[in-house]
Design an enzyme around this catalytic site. Sequence first.
Site, PDB file in Angstrom:
ATOM      1  CB  SER A 126       6.737 -31.473 -11.800  1.00 29.53           C
ATOM      2  OG  SER A 126       7.429 -30.394 -11.096  1.00 29.53           O
ATOM      3  CG  HIS A 177       6.022 -35.293  -9.434  1.00 26.51           C
ATOM      4  ND1 HIS A 177       7.271 -34.925  -8.632  1.00 26.51           N
ATOM      5  CD2 HIS A 177       5.713 -34.008  -9.552  1.00 26.51           C
ATOM      6  CE1 HIS A 177       7.465 -33.863  -8.365  1.00 26.51           C
ATOM      7  NE2 HIS A 177       6.637 -33.064  -9.244  1.00 26.51           N
TER       8      HIS A 177
END
Length: 194
Positions: A126, A177
Amino acid sequence: MFVRTESFSQFLRYYPIISLIVLIHIALFAVSALPIFPQLWVYEQLAGINVFIKEGEWWRLITPIFVHMGFAHLLFNSFSLVLFGPPLEKHLGKAKFLSLYLASGVFANIITYLIKPLTYSHVGASGAIFGLFGFYIAMIVLKNHFITRESRQIILPIVIIGVVMTFMQSGINITAHIFGLIAGFVIGWISGRK
């Protein structure tokens, strides 16, 4: 830009880096699912486990990018890479695309190591994928000819939804993230200004 019309063999030929990364994702997931190894062997060897990083296992800043826990995790990250990666691999070339992907993921993992407690552990692509999003945002801000108006209308809502979902779901490495996104943006900004 984000619509895939290639055949499987064409995709492999046009986007070898993305194909290789997805193959590594699948191979590591398959190894973790095989009864030959203990169930968590891949995780134990390759996850970003902060206490082991502190003890000198620096490869754990890279390897978590390729490891996924659960089929849904693998599918979501691999699908995101296949959907959003090709325009960047084509635009940047193989080496620069790989550099963007790894730099974003490793930066996200370094910040995770620095901010999270020593007991923290994580896996997943991610941070690297959010790095791709960050690169796109830099292209939008710079009004770069690389990203069309139509593509902007696709990528902006997806990035916004991705960031919002980051804070709404449990078990997400929020740090990876956000800092993957920042790393990709900075790389895109520097690249776009040249």
